[in-house]
Structures are given as C-alpha cells and as structure tokens.
Design a protein around this motif. Structure first.
Motif, PDB file in Angstrom:
ATOM      1  N   VAL A   1      -0.464   7.140  -7.145  1.00 37.30           N
ATOM      2  CA  VAL A   1       0.229   6.353  -6.125  1.00 37.30           C
ATOM      3  C   VAL A   1       1.584   6.990  -5.842  1.00 37.30           C
ATOM      4  O   VAL A   1       2.370   7.225  -6.753  1.00 37.30           O
ATOM      5  CB  VAL A   1       0.412   4.890  -6.592  1.00 37.30           C
ATOM      6  N   ASP A   2       1.838   7.271  -4.571  1.00 35.19           N
ATOM      7  CA  ASP A   2       3.138   7.785  -4.134  1.00 35.19           C
ATOM      8  C   ASP A   2       3.845   6.650  -3.393  1.00 35.19           C
ATOM      9  O   ASP A   2       3.370   6.190  -2.346  1.00 35.19           O
ATOM     10  CB  ASP A   2       2.934   8.986  -3.211  1.00 35.19           C
ATOM     11  N   LEU A   3       4.938   6.168  -3.937  1.00 28.75           N
ATOM     12  CA  LEU A   3       5.615   5.001  -3.377  1.00 28.75           C
ATOM     13  C   LEU A   3       6.093   5.216  -1.941  1.00 28.75           C
ATOM     14  O   LEU A   3       6.087   4.282  -1.144  1.00 28.75           O
ATOM     15  CB  LEU A   3       6.774   4.580  -4.274  1.00 28.75           C
ATOM     16  N   ILE A   4       6.478   6.428  -1.601  1.00 30.89           N
ATOM     17  CA  ILE A   4       6.940   6.702  -0.238  1.00 30.89           C
ATOM     18  C   ILE A   4       5.793   6.515   0.750  1.00 30.89           C
ATOM     19  O   ILE A   4       5.963   5.915   1.813  1.00 30.89           O
ATOM     20  CB  ILE A   4       7.544   8.117  -0.139  1.00 30.89           C
ATOM     21  N   ILE A   5       4.625   6.997   0.399  1.00 30.36           N
ATOM     22  CA  ILE A   5       3.450   6.831   1.261  1.00 30.36           C
ATOM     23  C   ILE A   5       3.079   5.358   1.367  1.00 30.36           C
ATOM     24  O   ILE A   5       2.755   4.854   2.449  1.00 30.36           O
ATOM     25  CB  ILE A   5       2.274   7.673   0.740  1.00 30.36           C
ATOM     26  N   GLU A   6       3.147   4.637   0.256  1.00 26.15           N
ATOM     27  CA  GLU A   6       2.795   3.218   0.265  1.00 26.15           C
ATOM     28  C   GLU A   6       3.761   2.412   1.131  1.00 26.15           C
ATOM     29  O   GLU A   6       3.341   1.526   1.881  1.00 26.15           O
ATOM     30  CB  GLU A   6       2.760   2.656  -1.153  1.00 26.15           C
ATOM     31  N   VAL A   7       5.047   2.719   1.049  1.00 21.03           N
ATOM     32  CA  VAL A   7       6.030   2.007   1.870  1.00 21.03           C
ATOM     33  C   VAL A   7       5.804   2.317   3.345  1.00 21.03           C
ATOM     34  O   VAL A   7       5.875   1.424   4.203  1.00 21.03           O
ATOM     35  CB  VAL A   7       7.469   2.356   1.426  1.00 21.03           C
ATOM     36  N   ALA A   8       5.507   3.567   3.665  1.00 15.18           N
ATOM     37  CA  ALA A   8       5.227   3.937   5.057  1.00 15.18           C
ATOM     38  C   ALA A   8       3.966   3.241   5.557  1.00 15.18           C
ATOM     39  O   ALA A   8       3.934   2.734   6.690  1.00 15.18           O
ATOM     40  CB  ALA A   8       5.080   5.455   5.176  1.00 15.18           C
ATOM     41  N   ASP A   9       2.921   3.192   4.731  1.00 10.15           N
ATOM     42  CA  ASP A   9       1.699   2.482   5.110  1.00 10.15           C
ATOM     43  C   ASP A   9       1.956   0.996   5.287  1.00 10.15           C
ATOM     44  O   ASP A   9       1.399   0.363   6.193  1.00 10.15           O
ATOM     45  CB  ASP A   9       0.606   2.700   4.061  1.00 10.15           C
ATOM     46  N   ALA A  10       2.784   0.420   4.435  1.00 14.57           N
ATOM     47  CA  ALA A  10       3.106  -1.004   4.549  1.00 14.57           C
ATOM     48  C   ALA A  10       3.852  -1.287   5.841  1.00 14.57           C
ATOM     49  O   ALA A  10       3.585  -2.292   6.513  1.00 14.57           O
ATOM     50  CB  ALA A  10       3.929  -1.454   3.347  1.00 14.57           C
ATOM     51  N   ARG A  11       4.770  -0.407   6.192  1.00 10.88           N
ATOM     52  CA  ARG A  11       5.512  -0.595   7.442  1.00 10.88           C
ATOM     53  C   ARG A  11       4.576  -0.476   8.646  1.00 10.88           C
ATOM     54  O   ARG A  11       4.670  -1.246   9.600  1.00 10.88           O
ATOM     55  CB  ARG A  11       6.629   0.425   7.542  1.00 10.88           C
ATOM     56  N   GLU A  12       3.656   0.475   8.599  1.00  8.69           N
ATOM     57  CA  GLU A  12       2.693   0.631   9.692  1.00  8.69           C
ATOM     58  C   GLU A  12       1.801  -0.606   9.798  1.00  8.69           C
ATOM     59  O   GLU A  12       1.545  -1.110  10.897  1.00  8.69           O
ATOM     60  CB  GLU A  12       1.833   1.875   9.459  1.00  8.69           C
ATOM     61  N   ALA A  13       1.331  -1.112   8.674  1.00  7.09           N
ATOM     62  CA  ALA A  13       0.488  -2.308   8.679  1.00  7.09           C
ATOM     63  C   ALA A  13       1.270  -3.513   9.186  1.00  7.09           C
ATOM     64  O   ALA A  13       0.734  -4.341   9.930  1.00  7.09           O
ATOM     65  CB  ALA A  13      -0.057  -2.572   7.281  1.00  7.09           C
ATOM     66  N   GLN A  14       2.526  -3.614   8.811  1.00  3.34           N
ATOM     67  CA  GLN A  14       3.364  -4.725   9.270  1.00  3.34           C
ATOM     68  C   GLN A  14       3.534  -4.683  10.786  1.00  3.34           C
ATOM     69  O   GLN A  14       3.412  -5.703  11.457  1.00  3.34           O
ATOM     70  CB  GLN A  14       4.733  -4.665   8.597  1.00  3.34           C
ATOM     71  N   ARG A  15       3.784  -3.514  11.309  1.00  3.27           N
ATOM     72  CA  ARG A  15       3.969  -3.390  12.764  1.00  3.27           C
ATOM     73  C   ARG A  15       2.662  -3.663  13.511  1.00  3.27           C
ATOM     74  O   ARG A  15       2.673  -4.280  14.577  1.00  3.27           O
ATOM     75  CB  ARG A  15       4.519  -2.018  13.102  1.00  3.27           C
ATOM     76  N   SER A  16       1.552  -3.229  12.960  1.00  2.00           N
ATOM     77  CA  SER A  16       0.258  -3.528  13.574  1.00  2.00           C
ATOM     78  C   SER A  16      -0.020  -5.025  13.532  1.00  2.00           C
ATOM     79  O   SER A  16      -0.550  -5.599  14.484  1.00  2.00           O
ATOM     80  CB  SER A  16      -0.860  -2.772  12.858  1.00  2.00           C
ATOM     81  N   TYR A  17       0.343  -5.658  12.427  1.00  2.00           N
ATOM     82  CA  TYR A  17       0.174  -7.101  12.290  1.00  2.00           C
ATOM     83  C   TYR A  17       1.007  -7.825  13.352  1.00  2.00           C
ATOM     84  O   TYR A  17       0.522  -8.732  14.027  1.00  2.00           O
ATOM     85  CB  TYR A  17       0.587  -7.541  10.885  1.00  2.00           C
ATOM     86  N   GLU A  18       2.260  -7.407  13.517  1.00  2.00           N
ATOM     87  CA  GLU A  18       3.135  -8.023  14.506  1.00  2.00           C
ATOM     88  C   GLU A  18       2.605  -7.832  15.926  1.00  2.00           C
ATOM     89  O   GLU A  18       2.684  -8.741  16.757  1.00  2.00           O
ATOM     90  CB  GLU A  18       4.549  -7.459  14.395  1.00  2.00           C
ATOM     91  N   ALA A  19       2.051  -6.651  16.224  1.00  2.00           N
ATOM     92  CA  ALA A  19       1.491  -6.400  17.551  1.00  2.00           C
ATOM     93  C   ALA A  19       0.290  -7.308  17.800  1.00  2.00           C
ATOM     94  O   ALA A  19       0.155  -7.884  18.896  1.00  2.00           O
ATOM     95  CB  ALA A  19       1.086  -4.937  17.679  1.00  2.00           C
ATOM     96  N   ASN A  20      -0.576  -7.448  16.802  1.00  2.00           N
ATOM     97  CA  ASN A  20      -1.722  -8.351  16.950  1.00  2.00           C
ATOM     98  C   ASN A  20      -1.271  -9.797  17.112  1.00  2.00           C
ATOM     99  O   ASN A  20      -1.874 -10.568  17.856  1.00  2.00           O
ATOM    100  CB  ASN A  20      -2.662  -8.229  15.747  1.00  2.00           C
ATOM    101  N   LEU A  21      -0.215 -10.169  16.420  1.00  2.00           N
ATOM    102  CA  LEU A  21       0.320 -11.524  16.533  1.00  2.00           C
ATOM    103  C   LEU A  21       0.850 -11.783  17.940  1.00  2.00           C
ATOM    104  O   LEU A  21       0.652 -12.863  18.495  1.00  2.00           O
ATOM    105  CB  LEU A  21       1.417 -11.739  15.491  1.00  2.00           C
ATOM    106  N   LYS A  22       1.502 -10.782  18.539  1.00  6.47           N
ATOM    107  CA  LYS A  22       1.998 -10.936  19.914  1.00  6.47           C
ATOM    108  C   LYS A  22       0.842 -11.073  20.902  1.00  6.47           C
ATOM    109  O   LYS A  22       0.906 -11.877  21.829  1.00  6.47           O
ATOM    110  CB  LYS A  22       2.892  -9.758  20.295  1.00  6.47           C
ATOM    111  N   VAL A  23      -0.210 -10.279  20.714  1.00  4.15           N
ATOM    112  CA  VAL A  23      -1.388 -10.396  21.584  1.00  4.15           C
ATOM    113  C   VAL A  23      -2.004 -11.777  21.438  1.00  4.15           C
ATOM    114  O   VAL A  23      -2.378 -12.424  22.424  1.00  4.15           O
ATOM    115  CB  VAL A  23      -2.419  -9.288  21.266  1.00  4.15           C
TER     116      VAL A  23
END
Length: 130
Positions: free
Chosen positions: A91-113
């Motif tokens: 596990v690379d924490l930098i990759i995990e944090v970047a993936d979490a941020r991407e998932a969060q933004r995708s979640y927010e976009a779906n929530l807006k739709v």
C-alpha cells in the motif's frame, strides 16, 4: 416516467459504486503497516438489464494488487525469517489519498446529477399540475 427516473437511478448507482470504492481505500489505508497485506483494487462494470446496458455502473470483483511486497529488514520482528527480512505491505499512502480524492469528487459529481434530476422532475410535475 421511466425516462425521468433513469438519470436518478444512474447517478444513484454511481454513488453506491464510489462509496464502495472509498470503503476499500479506507481499508487499504488502515492496513498500510500490516505485514503481508496486499492492496485491494476496485473495478467498475456497466450494469446490464437483459443484456442491454442500462447506463448504470456496479462494482465488479475486488482484486488484490499483485505487485511484489517490499522486503523489510528487521531481525527483531517475530515475522522475520532467518535472514532478518519479512514481507511488508504494498500500500502506497500517496496513491491511496489520490484515489480517495478522485472517488470523493466522482461521488460529489454523481450527487449533483442526482439533485439536478430530482429538481427537474419536481419542476416537470409542477408544470403538469397547472
């Protein structure tokens, strides 16, 4: 009415998929220091209804990252072999944090739709009532 509910169903499926992805990312972060732990990878697949794509998404099979585990030198560790090394986590924490941020933004976009579709449906029903 099926066409009105369709964007809501599609965005709801995206919300569920990203929430599942965030759950696995948080498991990866929690186990970053666990010896021998392999990172979990989430895949998405198109949802189908009787062989036709619905436009929705679902979580596919969760896979384990097959990259090599780092060998850590610590002769005092009870997991260490005769040479003093044991398998760490990939596990690379930098990759995990970047993936979490991407998932969060995708979640927010779906929530807006989801919210926009709900507002448009309410406005249409308001027009039909007049």
């Amino acid at each position: 009415m099926d066409r009105i509910a369709s964007p809501v169903a599609i965005s709801a499926s995206g919300l569920r998929a990203q929430a599942e992805r965030l759950r696995h990312i948080s498991e990866n972060i929690a186990n970053a220091d666990t010896p021998g732990y392999r990172r979990k990878l989430v895949t998405f697949q198109p949802d189908q209804d009787y062989g036709r794509d619905t436009g929705a998404v679902r979580v596919g099979r969760v896979q384990l990252d097959q990259s090599s585990l780092p060998q850590i030198f610590d002769p005092s560790n009870p997991l260490a072999g005769e040479d003093g090394y044991y398998a760490g986590s990939n596990v690379d924490l930098i990759i995990e944090v970047a993936d979490a941020r991407e998932a969060q933004r995708s979640y927010e976009a779906n929530l807006k739709v989801f919210d926009q579709s709900r507002q448009m449906s309410a406005a249409l029903l308001d027009l039909l009532r007049r």
